[in-house]
Design a protein around this motif. Structure first.
Motif, PDB file in Angstrom:
ATOM      1  N   ALA A 156       0.851  -1.185   0.000  1.00 28.24           N
ATOM      2  CA  ALA A 156       0.000   0.000   0.000  1.00 28.24           C
ATOM      3  C   ALA A 156       0.889   1.237   0.000  1.00 28.24           C
ATOM      4  N   GLN A 157       0.702   2.073  -0.991  1.00 27.34           N
ATOM      5  CA  GLN A 157       1.393   3.361  -1.023  1.00 27.34           C
ATOM      6  C   GLN A 157       0.369   4.440  -0.717  1.00 27.34           C
ATOM      7  N   PHE A 158       0.716   5.328   0.212  1.00 23.73           N
ATOM      8  CA  PHE A 158      -0.154   6.481   0.392  1.00 23.73           C
ATOM      9  C   PHE A 158       0.555   7.709  -0.131  1.00 23.73           C
ATOM     10  N   ARG A 159      -0.261   8.615  -0.645  1.00 17.89           N
ATOM     11  CA  ARG A 159       0.261   9.812  -1.293  1.00 17.89           C
ATOM     12  C   ARG A 159      -0.584  11.015  -0.902  1.00 17.89           C
ATOM     13  N   LYS A 160       0.027  12.165  -0.999  1.00 15.07           N
ATOM     14  CA  LYS A 160      -0.679  13.441  -0.873  1.00 15.07           C
ATOM     15  C   LYS A 160      -1.401  13.610   0.470  1.00 15.07           C
ATOM     16  N   LEU A 161      -0.730  13.240   1.568  1.00 13.38           N
ATOM     17  CA  LEU A 161      -1.271  13.531   2.896  1.00 13.38           C
ATOM     18  C   LEU A 161      -1.117  15.028   3.123  1.00 13.38           C
ATOM     19  N   ALA A 162      -2.232  15.698   3.319  1.00 12.76           N
ATOM     20  CA  ALA A 162      -2.198  17.157   3.466  1.00 12.76           C
ATOM     21  C   ALA A 162      -3.258  17.597   4.471  1.00 12.76           C
ATOM     22  N   THR A 163      -2.865  18.529   5.314  1.00 11.54           N
ATOM     23  CA  THR A 163      -3.776  19.148   6.277  1.00 11.54           C
ATOM     24  C   THR A 163      -3.768  20.645   6.027  1.00 11.54           C
ATOM     25  N   THR A 164      -4.938  21.241   6.023  1.00 15.15           N
ATOM     26  CA  THR A 164      -5.032  22.670   5.770  1.00 15.15           C
ATOM     27  C   THR A 164      -4.071  23.433   6.685  1.00 15.15           C
ATOM     28  N   ASN A 165      -3.443  24.454   6.134  1.00  8.81           N
ATOM     29  CA  ASN A 165      -2.372  25.162   6.839  1.00  8.81           C
ATOM     30  C   ASN A 165      -2.780  25.653   8.224  1.00  8.81           C
ATOM     31  N   LEU A 166      -3.974  26.172   8.364  1.00  5.46           N
ATOM     32  CA  LEU A 166      -4.413  26.719   9.653  1.00  5.46           C
ATOM     33  C   LEU A 166      -4.619  25.648  10.722  1.00  5.46           C
ATOM     34  N   GLU A 167      -4.747  24.390  10.311  1.00  9.29           N
ATOM     35  CA  GLU A 167      -5.026  23.306  11.259  1.00  9.29           C
ATOM     36  C   GLU A 167      -3.835  22.371  11.471  1.00  9.29           C
ATOM     37  N   GLN A 168      -2.690  22.663  10.863  1.00  8.99           N
ATOM     38  CA  GLN A 168      -1.517  21.803  11.032  1.00  8.99           C
ATOM     39  C   GLN A 168      -1.015  21.874  12.467  1.00  8.99           C
ATOM     40  N   GLY A 169      -0.447  20.763  12.924  1.00  8.60           N
ATOM     41  CA  GLY A 169       0.097  20.705  14.267  1.00  8.60           C
ATOM     42  C   GLY A 169      -0.922  20.370  15.343  1.00  8.60           C
ATOM     43  N   LYS A 170      -2.143  20.060  14.943  1.00  8.27           N
ATOM     44  CA  LYS A 170      -3.204  19.771  15.913  1.00  8.27           C
ATOM     45  C   LYS A 170      -3.559  18.283  15.971  1.00  8.27           C
ATOM     46  N   GLY A 171      -2.814  17.446  15.252  1.00  4.44           N
ATOM     47  CA  GLY A 171      -3.030  16.003  15.313  1.00  4.44           C
ATOM     48  C   GLY A 171      -3.951  15.427  14.256  1.00  4.44           C
ATOM     49  N   TYR A 172      -4.513  16.270  13.402  1.00  7.05           N
ATOM     50  CA  TYR A 172      -5.453  15.759  12.399  1.00  7.05           C
ATOM     51  C   TYR A 172      -4.775  14.827  11.392  1.00  7.05           C
ATOM     52  N   GLY A 173      -3.620  15.215  10.896  1.00  2.19           N
ATOM     53  CA  GLY A 173      -2.899  14.367   9.947  1.00  2.19           C
ATOM     54  C   GLY A 173      -2.518  13.038  10.566  1.00  2.19           C
ATOM     55  N   GLY A 174      -2.127  13.057  11.821  1.00  3.25           N
ATOM     56  CA  GLY A 174      -1.781  11.822  12.522  1.00  3.25           C
ATOM     57  C   GLY A 174      -2.975  10.904  12.692  1.00  3.25           C
ATOM     58  N   ARG A 175      -4.121  11.478  13.023  1.00  4.60           N
ATOM     59  CA  ARG A 175      -5.324  10.645  13.159  1.00  4.60           C
ATOM     60  C   ARG A 175      -5.733  10.062  11.807  1.00  4.60           C
ATOM     61  N   LEU A 176      -5.581  10.844  10.761  1.00  2.15           N
ATOM     62  CA  LEU A 176      -5.917  10.341   9.431  1.00  2.15           C
ATOM     63  C   LEU A 176      -4.939   9.243   9.015  1.00  2.15           C
ATOM     64  N   LEU A 177      -3.656   9.435   9.299  1.00  2.91           N
ATOM     65  CA  LEU A 177      -2.661   8.408   8.965  1.00  2.91           C
ATOM     66  C   LEU A 177      -2.924   7.129   9.765  1.00  2.91           C
ATOM     67  N   SER A 178      -3.252   7.238  11.035  1.00  2.80           N
ATOM     68  CA  SER A 178      -3.579   6.050  11.839  1.00  2.80           C
ATOM     69  C   SER A 178      -4.766   5.300  11.242  1.00  2.80           C
ATOM     70  N   HIS A 179      -5.774   6.038  10.805  1.00  5.41           N
ATOM     71  CA  HIS A 179      -6.942   5.430  10.163  1.00  5.41           C
ATOM     72  C   HIS A 179      -6.521   4.683   8.897  1.00  5.41           C
ATOM     73  N   LEU A 180      -5.688   5.318   8.095  1.00  5.30           N
ATOM     74  CA  LEU A 180      -5.215   4.706   6.850  1.00  5.30           C
ATOM     75  C   LEU A 180      -4.421   3.432   7.134  1.00  5.30           C
ATOM     76  N   ILE A 181      -3.550   3.455   8.134  1.00  3.05           N
ATOM     77  CA  ILE A 181      -2.751   2.275   8.480  1.00  3.05           C
ATOM     78  C   ILE A 181      -3.675   1.127   8.885  1.00  3.05           C
ATOM     79  N   THR A 182      -4.648   1.400   9.731  1.00  2.00           N
ATOM     80  CA  THR A 182      -5.596   0.368  10.158  1.00  2.00           C
ATOM     81  C   THR A 182      -6.365  -0.186   8.959  1.00  2.00           C
ATOM     82  N   TYR A 183      -6.790   0.696   8.071  1.00  2.66           N
ATOM     83  CA  TYR A 183      -7.514   0.267   6.866  1.00  2.66           C
ATOM     84  C   TYR A 183      -6.623  -0.641   6.008  1.00  2.66           C
ATOM     85  N   ALA A 184      -5.391  -0.228   5.776  1.00  5.44           N
ATOM     86  CA  ALA A 184      -4.477  -1.012   4.934  1.00  5.44           C
ATOM     87  C   ALA A 184      -4.163  -2.367   5.575  1.00  5.44           C
TER      88      ALA A 184
END
Length: 138
Positions: free
Chosen positions: A62-90
């Motif tokens: 599984a390759q994931f690409r284009k993980l992006a979080t809107t600039n104003l919301e970076q650093g708040k854990g959203y990208g990490g939660r999305l990546l964790s979801h993706l890992i579990t799905y894969a």
């Protein structure tokens, strides 16, 4: 605050990909040739799309690409939660490996999720990248 992750279309990822990753390039630059074959996830807060990622599974990898979080919301854990979801799905799809082309300046982020750097490095538009991978042990 309501937060949820759901499947979205490839087209739904484009505005956020463009604004975060390559805002000075034409929008076509962030469209992947195989986007329609991908599995795309969006993280929403109060029904606003905050973070996106695209997953491509082939031959138990599984390759994931284009993980992006809107600039104003970076650093708040959203990208990490999305990546964790993706890992579990894969992992649920029985892949043996998950990998990505990570911007070198984001390498520490991926290390927190069990990814390891490979010896494959490259430069694209003056940005340094490293291939990072996570082996799935069953």
């Amino acid at each position: 605050m309501t937060e949820f992750i759901r499947l979205i279309s490839a087209k739904d990822t484009y505005p956020l990909r463009h604004a975060v990753m390559w805002p000075n390039m034409p929008i076509d630059y962030i469209i992947l040739p195989n986007d329609e074959q991908g599995i795309h996830f969006g993280l929403f807060v109060n029904n606003t799309l905050i973070s996106v990622v695209s997953l491509f599974i082939e031959n138990k990898e599984a390759q994931f690409r284009k993980l992006a979080t809107t600039n104003l919301e970076q650093g708040k854990g959203y990208g990490g939660r999305l990546l964790s979801h993706l890992i579990t799905y894969a992992e649920g799809k029985k892949v043996n490996k998950i990998w990505c082309n990570a911007r070198v300046d984001k390498k520490d982020f991926y290390l927190k999720f069990g990814f390891k750097s490979t010896n494959t490095v490259f430069i694209k538009h003056k940005i340094d990248y490293v291939v990072m991978e996570k082996m799935i042990i069953r």
